[in-house]
Design a protein around this motif. Sequence first.
Motif, PDB file in Angstrom:
ATOM      1  N   MET A 157       1.225  -0.930  -0.019  1.00  0.00           N
ATOM      2  CA  MET A 157       0.096  -0.153  -0.146  1.00  0.00           C
ATOM      3  C   MET A 157       1.075   1.442  -0.001  1.00  0.00           C
ATOM      4  SD  MET A 157      -3.298  -0.656   2.892  1.00  0.00           S
ATOM      5  CE  MET A 157      -2.281  -1.503   3.475  1.00  0.00           C
ATOM      6  N   LEU A 158       1.973   0.990   0.436  1.00  0.00           N
ATOM      7  CA  LEU A 158       3.051   2.142   0.996  1.00  0.00           C
ATOM      8  C   LEU A 158       3.168   2.806  -0.271  1.00  0.00           C
ATOM      9  CD1 LEU A 158       3.535   4.696   3.785  1.00  0.00           C
ATOM     10  CD2 LEU A 158       5.369   3.164   4.236  1.00  0.00           C
ATOM     11  N   GLU A 159       3.437   1.576  -1.083  1.00  0.00           N
ATOM     12  CA  GLU A 159       4.387   1.838  -2.703  1.00  0.00           C
ATOM     13  C   GLU A 159       3.220   2.180  -3.682  1.00  0.00           C
ATOM     14  OE1 GLU A 159       6.285  -1.288  -3.760  1.00  0.00           O
ATOM     15  OE2 GLU A 159       8.035  -1.581  -1.868  1.00  0.00           O
ATOM     16  N   SER A 160       2.406   2.145  -3.169  1.00  0.00           N
ATOM     17  CA  SER A 160       1.623   2.237  -4.636  1.00  0.00           C
ATOM     18  C   SER A 160       0.670   2.970  -4.721  1.00  0.00           C
ATOM     19  CB  SER A 160      -0.154   0.975  -4.465  1.00  0.00           C
ATOM     20  OG  SER A 160       0.440  -0.459  -5.111  1.00  0.00           O
ATOM     21  N   LEU A 161       0.834   4.002  -3.248  1.00  0.00           N
ATOM     22  CA  LEU A 161      -0.572   4.901  -3.119  1.00  0.00           C
ATOM     23  C   LEU A 161       0.306   6.046  -2.381  1.00  0.00           C
ATOM     24  CD1 LEU A 161      -2.714   2.954  -0.273  1.00  0.00           C
ATOM     25  CD2 LEU A 161      -3.548   3.721  -2.498  1.00  0.00           C
ATOM     26  N   ASN A 162      -0.200   7.157  -2.744  1.00  0.00           N
ATOM     27  CA  ASN A 162       0.797   8.236  -2.407  1.00  0.00           C
ATOM     28  C   ASN A 162       0.201   9.216  -1.362  1.00  0.00           C
ATOM     29  OD1 ASN A 162       1.983  10.500  -2.694  1.00  0.00           O
ATOM     30  ND2 ASN A 162       0.976  11.590  -3.934  1.00  0.00           N
ATOM     31  N   VAL A 163       0.856   8.726  -0.219  1.00  0.00           N
ATOM     32  CA  VAL A 163       0.185   8.713   1.098  1.00  0.00           C
ATOM     33  C   VAL A 163       1.598   9.095   2.526  1.00  0.00           C
ATOM     34  CG1 VAL A 163      -0.113   6.191   1.586  1.00  0.00           C
ATOM     35  CG2 VAL A 163      -1.932   8.563   2.879  1.00  0.00           C
ATOM     36  N   LYS A 164       1.141   9.762   2.965  1.00  0.00           N
ATOM     37  CA  LYS A 164       2.244   9.528   4.088  1.00  0.00           C
ATOM     38  C   LYS A 164       1.810   8.546   5.393  1.00  0.00           C
ATOM     39  CE  LYS A 164       3.597  14.647   4.859  1.00  0.00           C
ATOM     40  NZ  LYS A 164       3.585  15.610   5.603  1.00  0.00           N
ATOM     41  N   LYS A 165       3.032   8.000   5.869  1.00  0.00           N
ATOM     42  CA  LYS A 165       2.401   6.632   6.301  1.00  0.00           C
ATOM     43  C   LYS A 165       1.753   7.057   7.728  1.00  0.00           C
ATOM     44  CE  LYS A 165       5.986   3.552   9.046  1.00  0.00           C
ATOM     45  NZ  LYS A 165       4.959   3.517  10.446  1.00  0.00           N
ATOM     46  N   GLY A 166       2.292   8.515   8.429  1.00  0.00           N
ATOM     47  CA  GLY A 166       1.320   8.424   9.430  1.00  0.00           C
ATOM     48  C   GLY A 166      -0.453   8.358   9.146  1.00  0.00           C
ATOM     49  N   LYS A 167      -0.369   9.077   7.739  1.00  0.00           N
ATOM     50  CA  LYS A 167      -1.664   8.954   7.013  1.00  0.00           C
ATOM     51  C   LYS A 167      -2.543   7.809   6.778  1.00  0.00           C
ATOM     52  CE  LYS A 167      -4.082  12.511   7.173  1.00  0.00           C
ATOM     53  NZ  LYS A 167      -4.645  13.145   8.618  1.00  0.00           N
ATOM     54  N   LEU A 168      -1.585   6.853   5.991  1.00  0.00           N
ATOM     55  CA  LEU A 168      -2.145   5.113   5.834  1.00  0.00           C
ATOM     56  C   LEU A 168      -2.134   4.712   7.048  1.00  0.00           C
ATOM     57  CD1 LEU A 168      -2.227   3.233   4.435  1.00  0.00           C
ATOM     58  CD2 LEU A 168       0.249   2.698   4.369  1.00  0.00           C
ATOM     59  N   ASP A 169      -1.399   4.399   8.046  1.00  0.00           N
ATOM     60  CA  ASP A 169      -2.070   4.208   9.918  1.00  0.00           C
ATOM     61  C   ASP A 169      -3.203   4.512  10.181  1.00  0.00           C
ATOM     62  OD1 ASP A 169       0.499   2.810   9.750  1.00  0.00           O
ATOM     63  OD2 ASP A 169       1.028   4.578  10.615  1.00  0.00           O
ATOM     64  N   GLU A 170      -3.335   5.932   9.793  1.00  0.00           N
ATOM     65  CA  GLU A 170      -4.694   6.677  10.342  1.00  0.00           C
ATOM     66  C   GLU A 170      -5.767   6.132   9.631  1.00  0.00           C
ATOM     67  OE1 GLU A 170      -6.835  10.788   9.364  1.00  0.00           O
ATOM     68  OE2 GLU A 170      -4.748  10.853  10.903  1.00  0.00           O
ATOM     69  N   ALA A 171      -5.538   6.104   7.447  1.00  0.00           N
ATOM     70  CA  ALA A 171      -6.887   5.403   7.590  1.00  0.00           C
ATOM     71  C   ALA A 171      -7.159   4.371   7.772  1.00  0.00           C
ATOM     72  CB  ALA A 171      -6.739   5.590   5.540  1.00  0.00           C
ATOM     73  N   LEU A 172      -6.107   3.393   7.837  1.00  0.00           N
ATOM     74  CA  LEU A 172      -6.155   1.731   8.312  1.00  0.00           C
ATOM     75  C   LEU A 172      -6.523   1.369   9.780  1.00  0.00           C
ATOM     76  CD1 LEU A 172      -2.718   0.406   7.159  1.00  0.00           C
ATOM     77  CD2 LEU A 172      -4.679  -0.004   5.674  1.00  0.00           C
ATOM     78  N   LYS A 173      -6.424   2.157  11.182  1.00  0.00           N
ATOM     79  CA  LYS A 173      -7.557   2.255  11.744  1.00  0.00           C
ATOM     80  C   LYS A 173      -8.772   2.515  12.022  1.00  0.00           C
ATOM     81  CE  LYS A 173      -7.522   4.786  16.970  1.00  0.00           C
ATOM     82  NZ  LYS A 173      -6.698   5.368  17.096  1.00  0.00           N
ATOM     83  N   TYR A 174      -8.939   3.571  10.931  1.00  0.00           N
ATOM     84  CA  TYR A 174     -10.583   3.647  10.820  1.00  0.00           C
ATOM     85  C   TYR A 174     -11.673   2.796  10.102  1.00  0.00           C
ATOM     86  CZ  TYR A 174     -14.407   6.475   8.705  1.00  0.00           C
ATOM     87  OH  TYR A 174     -15.555   6.946   8.465  1.00  0.00           O
ATOM     88  N   LEU A 175     -10.597   2.351   8.640  1.00  0.00           N
ATOM     89  CA  LEU A 175     -10.880   1.136   8.220  1.00  0.00           C
ATOM     90  C   LEU A 175     -11.760  -0.218   8.970  1.00  0.00           C
ATOM     91  CD1 LEU A 175      -9.419   1.882   5.142  1.00  0.00           C
ATOM     92  CD2 LEU A 175     -12.005   2.182   5.521  1.00  0.00           C
ATOM     93  N   LEU A 176     -10.796  -0.820   9.604  1.00  0.00           N
ATOM     94  CA  LEU A 176     -10.502  -1.398  10.951  1.00  0.00           C
ATOM     95  C   LEU A 176     -11.973  -1.710  12.291  1.00  0.00           C
ATOM     96  CD1 LEU A 176      -6.764  -2.345  11.203  1.00  0.00           C
ATOM     97  CD2 LEU A 176      -8.287  -3.692  10.368  1.00  0.00           C
ATOM     98  N   VAL A 177     -11.720  -0.318  12.726  1.00  0.00           N
ATOM     99  CA  VAL A 177     -12.712   0.116  13.664  1.00  0.00           C
ATOM    100  C   VAL A 177     -14.146   0.046  13.202  1.00  0.00           C
ATOM    101  CG1 VAL A 177     -13.561   2.092  15.276  1.00  0.00           C
ATOM    102  CG2 VAL A 177     -11.210   1.886  14.691  1.00  0.00           C
ATOM    103  N   HIS A 178     -14.501   0.670  11.897  1.00  0.00           N
ATOM    104  CA  HIS A 178     -15.544   0.074  11.404  1.00  0.00           C
ATOM    105  C   HIS A 178     -16.006  -1.035  10.823  1.00  0.00           C
ATOM    106  CE1 HIS A 178     -15.086   4.593  12.633  1.00  0.00           C
ATOM    107  NE2 HIS A 178     -16.405   4.872  11.564  1.00  0.00           N
ATOM    108  N   ASP A 179     -15.167  -1.457  10.578  1.00  0.00           N
ATOM    109  CA  ASP A 179     -15.399  -3.172  10.430  1.00  0.00           C
ATOM    110  C   ASP A 179     -15.206  -3.163   8.353  1.00  0.00           C
ATOM    111  OD1 ASP A 179     -15.658  -4.484  12.320  1.00  0.00           O
ATOM    112  OD2 ASP A 179     -18.268  -4.006  12.417  1.00  0.00           O
ATOM    113  N   TYR A 180     -14.465  -1.757   7.948  1.00  0.00           N
ATOM    114  CA  TYR A 180     -14.682  -2.889   6.308  1.00  0.00           C
ATOM    115  C   TYR A 180     -12.949  -3.788   6.132  1.00  0.00           C
ATOM    116  CZ  TYR A 180     -17.666   1.945   5.885  1.00  0.00           C
ATOM    117  OH  TYR A 180     -18.847   2.077   5.318  1.00  0.00           O
ATOM    118  N   LEU A 181     -12.629  -3.808   7.167  1.00  0.00           N
ATOM    119  CA  LEU A 181     -11.155  -4.369   6.698  1.00  0.00           C
ATOM    120  C   LEU A 181     -11.109  -5.082   8.195  1.00  0.00           C
ATOM    121  CD1 LEU A 181      -8.016  -1.939   5.559  1.00  0.00           C
ATOM    122  CD2 LEU A 181      -9.751  -3.394   4.337  1.00  0.00           C
TER     123      LEU A 181
END
Length: 461
Positions: A157-181
């Motif tokens: 994901m980090l290689e493919s997406l133009n996103v900072k590591k911290g912002k990716l961590d934040e997005a993954l946390k959101y998606l995990l908490v809301h059961d999308y992942l």
Amino acid sequence: MLVGDEILSNGQGIIYCLTHSDCTAVADFLSERGVSILPYYSGMGEDERDASVEKQNLASFVAGDTRVLAATVKLGMGYDKSDIRFVIHFQLPQNLIAYYQQIGRAGRDGKPAYAFLLHGEEDEEILNHFIATAQASPDLLGNIVHMAQFGVRYGEMLESLNVKKGKLDEALKYLLVHDYLYRDRSVYRASFGKAFDAAAEREKRDQITKTRIAEHEALIGYLDSTDCFMKHVAAELDAPDAQETCGICANCRGGFIVPVSADQSTVAAATRYLGGRHGEIAPRKVWGSRARIRPELQMRPGWVLCADYYSAAGQKVKEGKYIIGSFSDELVDASSRFLKEKVAWEGIDCVVPIPSRRHPRLVLDFAKSLAASLGVPCVEAVQKTCDAAEQKMLLNSAQQEDNIRNSTAVTDSWGVRGRSVLLVDDMVDSRWTFTVIAAKLLEAGASSVYPFALVKTGSGD
């Protein structure tokens, strides 16, 4: 009982700042002038005894050994020290609620205490950046869910997406908490039976952004108010302690509570301090892939003329790059004075400019003038081989590294062979431009490479 100036001179207090660098700058400047002050923010690291610096600084303040803390909002809810005599906001807080909570930390013992709110033009830029980047974008969330349909690893994901590591961590946390992942060991997978609705997420994000903008506008309204300040805050927040007038704020008293006329020598000293906040450029030791950079391909520690982008010197660099299209002789002279001894001590014997297709003469002309002032040759050893994205538009190490690696080449290896190089650019943030080009110069035969930039624009991570 302490009153007026004596409270500020002798009482304990907090100076709230928006950024880590501001905490450090405020603490350093006041410490140089005899104020007992320490910075306090997240991620201060550990000292030589592996003890947490931020915990030590807070403990020193709590014990009364340090009189003032220059702190971010890390010093937040739940902190209760009864004898704080003043709270100063070096910049605007994010909203009135935060302001109300933070000034409420002063005078809890019932004795006189003061709150001061300072405001500069740069506050707007910082706060607008916070608002714009506060949430992961719906597009990013949707892209992650799409990639997770067949399973995806963090590094992919980090290689493919133009996103900072911290912002990716934040997005993954959101998606995990809301059961999308969900996580399957080291693999992220999309949850079954729960579709991601990008439109709904975008609407939610837009509403939150509108709310934060409205909160910011309410704060500006507070600044412009001619009514009782405490009445204004209480009315905005529907506070239960609202009253007609407090009788003790600057508006109620018809003027400032303590003298605010600035001593011109202090103003001049502050201006010199901000303009003279030189910085260092630490060498990266690991590539974006997490592989170690071989020591013989690492640049040496380098220098930044101005570590504060919002200082007068930093704004001159900004003006030169984006408005005038060239850097002034004043910046050349200041850089030469700053570097003269370093160049001699390190045996630097040539200057190499970082190339640019968007501003082809900007750094080149500056580097030539700097080299002439330092008495060494300017060697145009590096060239752009193709158009590339702006580094500031790429948000993680893997993409920033690849962007420079794939778009630059050393075209004059003879010019740098055996030489100690001063590698010059206008601005530095991630350090990947310096890191990659330095490695290429060292591979081409340079004996050492020292980076130099006019101004630092970010954290350097």
